[in-house]
Write a protein that holds these residues in place. Structure first.
Motif, PDB file in Angstrom:
ATOM      1  N   SER A 271     -17.485  -4.163  -0.420  1.00 45.49           N
ATOM      2  CA  SER A 271     -16.299  -4.222  -1.271  1.00 45.49           C
ATOM      3  C   SER A 271     -15.154  -3.524  -0.536  1.00 45.49           C
ATOM      4  CB  SER A 271     -16.583  -3.595  -2.635  1.00 45.49           C
ATOM      5  OG  SER A 271     -15.509  -3.819  -3.524  1.00 45.49           O
ATOM      6  N   PHE A 272     -14.383  -2.659  -1.212  1.00 42.19           N
ATOM      7  CA  PHE A 272     -13.268  -1.979  -0.556  1.00 42.19           C
ATOM      8  C   PHE A 272     -13.655  -0.593  -0.054  1.00 42.19           C
ATOM      9  CE2 PHE A 272     -12.660  -2.120  -5.246  1.00 42.19           C
ATOM     10  CZ  PHE A 272     -13.096  -0.846  -5.555  1.00 42.19           C
TER      11      PHE A 272
ATOM     12  N   ILE B  98       0.830  -1.202   0.000  1.00 45.28           N
ATOM     13  CA  ILE B  98       0.000   0.000   0.000  1.00 45.28           C
ATOM     14  C   ILE B  98       0.866   1.255   0.000  1.00 45.28           C
ATOM     15  CG2 ILE B  98      -1.593   1.366   1.425  1.00 45.28           C
ATOM     16  CD1 ILE B  98      -2.885  -1.231   2.297  1.00 45.28           C
TER      17      ILE B  98
ATOM     18  N   THR C  66     -10.501   1.637   4.021  1.00 38.26           N
ATOM     19  CA  THR C  66      -9.942   0.278   4.072  1.00 38.26           C
ATOM     20  C   THR C  66      -8.421   0.340   4.146  1.00 38.26           C
ATOM     21  OG1 THR C  66     -11.798  -0.648   2.848  1.00 38.26           O
ATOM     22  CG2 THR C  66      -9.760  -1.909   2.843  1.00 38.26           C
ATOM     23  N   GLY C  67      -7.840   1.268   3.390  1.00 42.15           N
ATOM     24  CA  GLY C  67      -6.391   1.444   3.411  1.00 42.15           C
ATOM     25  C   GLY C  67      -5.881   1.887   4.776  1.00 42.15           C
TER      26      GLY C  67
ATOM     27  N   THR D  60      -9.118  -6.610   7.359  1.00 40.90           N
ATOM     28  CA  THR D  60      -8.285  -5.440   7.048  1.00 40.90           C
ATOM     29  C   THR D  60      -7.947  -4.601   8.273  1.00 40.90           C
ATOM     30  OG1 THR D  60     -10.239  -4.075   6.610  1.00 40.90           O
ATOM     31  CG2 THR D  60      -9.285  -5.272   4.739  1.00 40.90           C
TER      32      THR D  60
ATOM     33  N   PHE E  91     -10.511   3.518  -1.826  1.00 40.63           N
ATOM     34  CA  PHE E  91      -9.824   2.571  -0.943  1.00 40.63           C
ATOM     35  C   PHE E  91      -9.397   3.219   0.376  1.00 40.63           C
ATOM     36  CE2 PHE E  91      -8.842   1.948  -5.429  1.00 40.63           C
ATOM     37  CZ  PHE E  91      -9.306   0.672  -5.645  1.00 40.63           C
ATOM     38  N   TYR E  92      -9.812   4.454   0.581  1.00 44.56           N
ATOM     39  CA  TYR E  92      -9.272   5.291   1.653  1.00 44.56           C
ATOM     40  C   TYR E  92      -9.398   4.675   3.048  1.00 44.56           C
ATOM     41  CZ  TYR E  92      -9.234   9.318   4.847  1.00 44.56           C
ATOM     42  OH  TYR E  92      -9.006  10.168   5.883  1.00 44.56           O
TER      43      TYR E  92
END
Length: 465
Positions: free
Chosen positions: A217-218, A9, A46-47, A182, A43-44
């Motif tokens: 999802s993400f 990432i 989740t990242g 995650t 993706f913020y």
């Protein structure tokens, strides 16, 4: 394994950020900030969980968290720096510009006034969240993409829609939520001080009343996924309608994937808004075949619910329609609390006093599940009506640009901007939907781009006459 994911990432984020900042700082292409929004924000959250899981460092999380603000502010500064005759720049204000300035100005005033019980830090952070869509709008308001840039933007939207669907399929097959793996729950608990809830240890939004899974999802949660797929579907639709017949396959797949993700999210408001969006597109843009398509899909859904759906899903739909669903009742209670506050305090009670933003103290929060009323509670009736007028004139301008522009790419952007903003009108009633930064900021960018195009059309026609 989590450390490897963190390193991956980090590498991808550095590559994306370096590419965007290089374009902005060295080439003066401030408009490329929108590509950061496109590829980073889905993706913020989740990242952030994946970053926090192996590091347990709030400092590192904050670096990733505030990258979006850094890129946008850098884009605005690049615009100012690369226009050496900045004060001679022909700013021709449109109604949406003036409304946006008034709305942000009101927010700034309420940030500095000693109003409300929220701390100064909370007010500043909340105003920052209020300001960001305005910066996105401002950059778009001064952007002219060539055909390739616009094509790349739409490609990105298609990629995000397809990736979201693929992850949904993986979640469904594995009978799990991506967020369960995650560090999402740990991140919420230790960084945002929010206790995990629900039967899956995440949040209640990840399940229906019958405890079946709602997939995200993400994205941050199923509600954000449900709102974001409106962007993918409307983008796929306009390309399907304005491309050669032999190229229809990809756009049809994007539309199908977006609709499937909507079903995976099990969002009632977003599902209803999808049909509202189809109706709006069919009537305003004179695409009457869509009425037949929307009617057919709705009829199939009714048949499925009546004859093929499980008992849990059947009663889930019935309880929603009759407002006997616990979630629906919760929305009504929140609305009434917000309205009561607005009647008692027509000028508002101050920033960071409503909504589901992390800086809003739960003990101080008044209402919070209706974007219109969230602004009304904090900024008063004036603030709420300013926000509604921005939406109304923004949608109107996008429609005008779609009809008047000779540029196909500009017309496509205006189409998607209008369709998504209309599609979000219902989710705004049941959620703090401006927090869905990917779809919110992308659609505000499209509104700003359309206003810019409208002004060019208007003033070029004046010069010709």
């Amino acid at each position: 394994m989590s450390l490897i994911v963190f390193l991956l990432i980090s590498i991808l984020t550095v590559i994306l950020t370096t590419w965007i900042l290089r374009k902005i700082l060295l080439e003066g292409k401030y408009e490329y900030a929108i590509f950061f929004v496109l590829y980073y924000l889905p993706f913020y959250v989740t990242g952030l969980g994946l970053v926090y899981l192996p590091t347990r460092s709030i400092l590192i999380v904050n670096i990733f968290q505030y990258l979006k603000e850094l890129v946008l502010v850098t884009g605005v500064l690049s615009f100012v720096f690369y226009h050496k005759s900045f004060f001679q720049y022909p700013f021709r204000l449109h109604k949406v510009d003036m409304l946006f300035l008034a709305f942000i100005g009101l927010g700034f005033l309420y940030m500095v006034l000693p109003l409300g019980e929220a701390s100064t830090v909370s007010k500043v952070v909340y105003f920052k969240n209020l300001l960001m869509p305005g910066l996105v709008y401002f950059l778009a308001r001064n952007t002219q993409f060539d055909e390739q840039d616009a094509r790349d933007l739409f490609k990105g939207i298609f990629i995000i829609a397809l990736l979201a669907f693929i992850v949904n399929i993986g979640e469904k097959l594995a009978a799990t939520h991506l967020q369960s793996h995650t560090g999402f729950a740990i991140f919420l608990q230790e960084v945002r001080d929010m206790e995990p809830s629900g039967n899956y240890g995440l949040a209640w939004t990840f399940e229906t009343q019958s405890t079946s899974r709602r997939l995200a999802s993400f994205f941050a949660d199923p509600l954000e996924l449900a709102s974001s797929v409106l962007l993918g579907f409307s983008a796929g639709l306009i390309w399907y309608l304005t491309s050669k017949r032999e190229d229809w396959t990809v756009y049809a797949i994007v539309m199908g994937a977006s609709f499937a993700s909507l079903l995976f999210s099990s969002s009632r408001a977003a599902f209803a808004s999808f049909f509202v969006m189809l109706l709006f597109i069919a009537v305003i843009f004179r695409l009457y075949k869509l009425l037949l398509f929307g009617g057919a899909v709705f009829l199939l859904f009714v048949v499925y619910v009546l004859f093929f759906a499980s008992e849990d899903f059947y009663f889930f739909v019935i309880d929603t329609i009759t407002f006997e669903n616990t979630s629906s009742v919760g929305h009504v209670v929140e609305w009434l609390l917000a309205l009561e506050s607005m009647v008692a305090n027509p000028l508002g009670i101050g920033l960071a006093m409503s909504g589901n933003v992390g800086v809003v103290d739960e003990e101080l929060r008044v209402g919070g599940e209706n974007q219109y009323l969230i602004y009304g509670v904090q900024l008063g009736w004036i603030g709420m009506f300013l926000y509604i007028l921005i939406l109304a004139y923004g949608i109107k301008t996008c429609i005008q640009v779609f009809r008047l522009s000779d540029n196909v790419m500009t017309a496509r952007i205006a189409f998607v901007g209008a369709a998504v903003k209309v599609g979000l009108l219902l989710p705004l009633f049941t959620a703090n939907a401006e927090l869905y930064s990917y779809v919110a900021w992308m659609s505000w960018w499209m509104v700003g781009y359309s206003v810019n195009a409208f002004q060019q059309i208007k003033y070029s026609s004046i010069q010709l006459s």
